[in-house]
Enzyme design. Sequence first.
Site, short mmCIF file in Angstrom:
data_model
loop_
_atom_site.label_atom_id
_atom_site.label_comp_id
_atom_site.label_asym_id
_atom_site.label_seq_id
_atom_site.Cartn_x
_atom_site.Cartn_y
_atom_site.Cartn_z
N ASN A 106 0.80 -1.23 0.00
CA ASN A 106 0.00 0.00 0.00
C ASN A 106 0.83 1.27 0.00
O ASN A 106 0.37 2.30 -0.52
CB ASN A 106 -0.92 0.03 1.21
CG ASN A 106 -2.00 -1.03 1.15
OD1 ASN A 106 -2.08 -1.81 0.21
ND2 ASN A 106 -2.83 -1.09 2.18
N SER A 137 -7.57 6.33 0.28
CA SER A 137 -8.86 5.86 0.79
C SER A 137 -9.42 6.94 1.69
O SER A 137 -8.68 7.80 2.18
CB SER A 137 -8.65 4.57 1.61
OG SER A 137 -9.82 4.22 2.33
N TYR A 150 -4.01 -0.92 7.82
CA TYR A 150 -4.47 -0.41 6.53
C TYR A 150 -4.62 1.11 6.58
O TYR A 150 -4.18 1.83 5.67
CB TYR A 150 -5.81 -1.06 6.17
CG TYR A 150 -6.42 -0.57 4.88
CD1 TYR A 150 -6.04 -1.10 3.67
CD2 TYR A 150 -7.40 0.43 4.90
CE1 TYR A 150 -6.61 -0.65 2.48
CE2 TYR A 150 -7.98 0.88 3.72
CZ TYR A 150 -7.58 0.34 2.52
OH TYR A 150 -8.14 0.79 1.35
#
Length: 257
Positions: A106, A137, A150
């Site tokens: 990521n 995101s 995340y």
Amino acid sequence: MSLAGKNVVFVAALGSIAYEASKELMTLDLASFFAFDILDKPEAVKALQDINPNTKVHYTKFDITNKESIKSALADLVSKVQYIDVLVNGAGILADPAVELTINVNLIGLINTTFEALPYMDKNQKGRGGVIVNIASVLGLEPCPPAAVYCASKFGVVGFSRSLGHPDYYEHTGVAVSTFCPGLTDTPLKNNLSTKYTFDYSKAIGAKFDNSKTQTPEICGEHLAQVVDLQDNGGIYISNQGTLTKVKPSVYWEPTY
């Protein structure tokens, strides 16, 4: 800069939101489209080519966690078309128990890909300017307790993108840097969420995410293609519940001179 006649490289182009965006980009009379992906999906590549036979579609097997794979893929690209005009960094996983892999895919892989591609885009090096769009995101803008790793990786993407989107960098390189932040979208990322959370006891606070409303990957992909086409240096955009919105970040601190 119109995208017509330009060379686009899309990392993780064949999955869900990215694939919908790829289909939209293929309608813009690009010179060439490079799909860099760990997924080998010849039928998806052929479908992209069928959208516009005048835009040559290339597929390259790509491991974003391997720096040599990144270098090799980009070297092959420039041997074919010389310039990179657009880079979309779209690789991402949600797998909090796999901390190193999550950060490598990521964030670190995105940073490495950007740094390897920039010399072929920078108007003062081997390029002619262009645009980089990094997919973060909404969880790169707001905390997400059940998916803390995340969330950390996506906060990193936002910080990296905002930093590279500084006007002085744009003036020097001619490369605009934008950030795209999808809201909750109906993609495989949401499958089996309870196995992907930070702790076993995250499941209780994660239940609201499991049951939350989502948008379709088609509308999110359409929004992503729009952001690529805008080439808005420093722009941060949220795609949420079918609406694309530009975000103005809050400023909590500035240096004192």
